[in-house]
Enzyme design. Sequence first.
Site, mmCIF file in Angstrom:
data_model
loop_
_atom_site.group_PDB
_atom_site.id
_atom_site.type_symbol
_atom_site.label_atom_id
_atom_site.label_comp_id
_atom_site.label_asym_id
_atom_site.label_seq_id
_atom_site.Cartn_x
_atom_site.Cartn_y
_atom_site.Cartn_z
ATOM 1 N N THR A 181 1.014 -1.209 0.014
ATOM 2 C CA THR A 181 -0.055 0.044 0.008
ATOM 3 C C THR A 181 0.970 1.271 -0.033
ATOM 4 O O THR A 181 2.076 1.052 0.265
ATOM 5 C CB THR A 181 -0.852 0.201 1.185
ATOM 6 O OG1 THR A 181 -0.295 0.181 2.558
ATOM 7 C CG2 THR A 181 -1.676 -1.200 1.226
ATOM 8 N N TRP A 430 -16.195 15.196 16.060
ATOM 9 C CA TRP A 430 -15.431 15.155 15.111
ATOM 10 C C TRP A 430 -15.621 16.074 13.798
ATOM 11 O O TRP A 430 -16.955 16.361 13.718
ATOM 12 C CB TRP A 430 -15.633 13.527 14.403
ATOM 13 C CG TRP A 430 -15.105 12.688 15.378
ATOM 14 C CD1 TRP A 430 -15.949 11.682 16.142
ATOM 15 C CD2 TRP A 430 -13.787 12.147 15.497
ATOM 16 N NE1 TRP A 430 -15.311 10.835 16.817
ATOM 17 C CE2 TRP A 430 -14.087 11.006 16.512
ATOM 18 C CE3 TRP A 430 -12.698 12.431 15.126
ATOM 19 C CZ2 TRP A 430 -12.699 10.464 16.868
ATOM 20 C CZ3 TRP A 430 -11.383 11.848 15.563
ATOM 21 C CH2 TRP A 430 -11.585 10.730 16.363
#
Lengths: 532, 532
Positions: A181, A430
């Site tokens: 990745t 958040w």
Amino acid sequence: MQAYTLTVDKFLDHAAKWSPNREIVAADQGRAGSRLGYAALRTRSNRLSGALAAIGLRFGDRVATLAWNTQHHLEIYYAAMGAGLVCHTLNPRFTVAHLAAIVSEAEDRALAVSASLAPLAGELAALCPSIEHVIVMDAEPPQRTFGAARVWTHEALLEAHGAPASWGAFDEHAAAGLCYTSGTTGNPKGVLYTHRSNYLHTLRALQADAFAITGADSLLVAVPMFHANGWGLPFAAPAVGAKLVLPGRHTDGASLAKLMRDEDVTIAAGVQTVWLGVLDHLDAEGGELPALKRIIIGGSKCPDALIERMEERLGARVQTSWGMTELSPLGTVAPPDAPPAAARGAGRPPLGLDLKLTDADGATLPKQRGVTGRLKVKGPSVVGRYYKADADALDSEGYFDTGDLASIDEEGNLSIAGRTKDLIKSGGEWINPAEIEDIVGRHPHVGLVAVIARPDARWGERPVLVVEPRQGVRLDGQALLKTLRGEVADWWIPDLVVQVETMPLAATGKIDKVKLRADYAAGRMAGEGANR
Amino acid sequence: MQAYTLTVDKFLDHAAKWSPNREIVAADQGRAGSRLGYAALRTRSNRLSGALAAIGLRFGDRVATLAWNTQHHLEIYYAAMGAGLVCHTLNPRFTVAHLAAIVSEAEDRALAVSASLAPLAGELAALCPSIEHVIVMDAEPPQRTFGAARVWTHEALLEAHGAPASWGAFDEHAAAGLCYTSGTTGNPKGVLYTHRSNYLHTLRALQADAFAITGADSLLVAVPMFHANGWGLPFAAPAVGAKLVLPGRHTDGASLAKLMRDEDVTIAAGVQTVWLGVLDHLDAEGGELPALKRIIIGGSKCPDALIERMEERLGARVQTSWGMTELSPLGTVAPPDAPPAAARGAGRPPLGLDLKLTDADGATLPKQRGVTGRLKVKGPSVVGRYYKADADALDSEGYFDTGDLASIDEEGNLSIAGRTKDLIKSGGEWINPAEIEDIVGRHPHVGLVAVIARPDARWGERPVLVVEPRQGVRLDGQALLKTLRGEVADWWIPDLVVQVETMPLAATGKIDKVKLRADYAAGRMAGEGANR
């Protein structure tokens, strides 16, 4: 029923038998490049398997590649996988230190490299004693030494040791490929693809609501073959006998437009920046791509306006998609006959992938439509455990956590809302940077945009807006922040706007937020405070 | 990568989750019939699995069906397979003795039956003590006794014992379905399909050059679900979330035309006789099918003229195909954008099937294009060994002998040239009846045609031409034979022409040559000798 193992060499066997003269065309730095039928490529590739065996490579050994999308790269793909070796694609945009760490973990025994990448390969080989053989594709290498490795050219190796080999004579769960990745959010992790996972991914991607490639198509693979199986297209094209068009190293607008016109490309796959280049080139120079029917895009979310511009200027349908290295990589895709850009999101999951949305604790959300949650996935082509990891990367129900925040509409279309790791915790609540980036990104003078967290004594974290203006225009930071008013909660609006000349990009082309955060911490960012 | 078993229940799970309201519409003898979304059907089918367990059926047990294409039949398919039972579809056109032999070999423990077939099921159950339960679909049964079996209606069983069940909790090599071949050329033989073979067959058939079904399609399955998995369409439709249109018992032209119009059918699958009925109906009554895009035909070779008539009158592309019960059943298919009728043959093999042509001794022909040979096949959805047989049905390379004579053109299109068992040996040389039938079949007054062998003292065998004239016209036998002159070798021309009012058909609709040969041998055929 008959015993029949699902191995990827069968794709090329099928093409060689049923579409022997259908071509693989590889451009070579603007020159004519190579042109070969599937039957001939299959013969070369199979003989290359014999050569790899002759120089001592054995079942399960890793063969790394550091290469562009070329005929030789495709030959190595099948030569390695068909013989039960593992084709480990390396991303040439990684740093040499990064590559050395990966090669050392993988213990790659051979490295096949495009001639133009030979200098990087030389540095890498010097750092990695596991590399016993270097195979230089395309041409003579510019230098003679690659650490202690023995050096071959691709053609010389074929000539000296090429011999027919037996393909696919192993279990379908055998490893076929290895890809790390990008590591934008941490250390790179290896995903070990199996023959079975690649075979099933291919059939999954070939469905008529997915890539829908036919034997009559001419397919341009503008997505690198070194990244996540090249979206599986080096498997899908021979599986149906499509003409395969590989752009080599050059994916600028002019090169791609010429190649697409010359080769009557009907389906093209690549990330949005590639298509922006083609659009800009055609707008500047004129010209049409009359054969083009569809463009498959992925990588990161493409603005609706760009999709509309592409569909109008190129006269082709755009299929949005979402995928990950860990998914082989196809997750969702909008069907060829999908609704307008605004309504298709990243499309739907074709058969062979289950999705679920959970809360932050991993509990499945009771309602799965019209809400945002953490996206988890399950399927035969999804990673179970990272390469050489100690534990599975799965939850108790066997799902892999994508790290994405996503929502799914009533029609089943997925929309990625951001990365869980990018979330900013401000005053105990958040903030999702992706939503802010979406809005600011619509401003006509904004090129690239990123929202990162800065530490804040009072709120814990606060968002910083980083923008790269288009064509060197100086932006009005206050005006940018104004576009957010009424669109997001007031406390989501960043306190600081930073303008950068060039946004740092990670090796896969994504914005490198790790570097942005480091630059901020090191005081390398001068910003403009918000007027509150 | 993740462990993930390829089981067919995942098709219905996928449809229930991603296309919950997409409908399964089943016509019911001209009345409105049933209409239900995939989510609701999945719930019913899964609860039916629970009911089957409650009445004592266990993993691996066989559940027979004797039923038309209805919603209940589909529910039984998935209820049985999802739970690891084997769905054994019976052909209601077989004789009761023939069915009893099959049921006894399969040791079916339950029999699910369409109400209109209950009398046949009653006779069958009386002959087969293995049948412990009879489930009558659709309605109350016309009679109360089915041998010693306990009798349920489908709805009463669901109501009394329906309960959520765990699906797919077994190996993918577990048996899912059982189907016996038609037995036109010998004793019927059972083919035991596995979950894996059906799953892979589904993905194979869904490729864009094969059935290419999308979620936007409305699919009419006019091919019986009791024969060879209904060409795999009861799996393919939910796998992509297509609307599934089931005609029930009535597949006459008027019923099908109405259903196709009412349900905006875009893709329809069935044998040529079904489409002849639709054409004749539309020609007589007028009307169009504006939504129809494609018709998939198979079963036996369709004359080019009929294909052209279908394409013109119905405004749809015809995809020719070739398959067998032993192949799950798809062998080859012409792509949706195939060339004109005369050039497409039975199409090409989509990935997942290997073909080869051999000589009479089984040796692979050195040239595989443009010659006629014996057709052998290999693949994950091809039979390896017949049910309860003592030995594999494969050659030394693992290929299954189809019993067909075939040729493959330079484009990879297959043409079936006849059956090896139909070949006539005359004077030590072979005559292929299929070639003669092809030529005579083009005569405008010929309905059906068959060429069979009669014993001959001098030549060993000689061909007999049997024809069923169209609409009761009396044909001139000499004129028919004249059409053969110059087209085939003189000694291939039959010595005898027999005209029959009705050609005997086997249970799958093919001409019953076994009966024709028996009729000839018993002196039940009056013919007209050839003028030589």
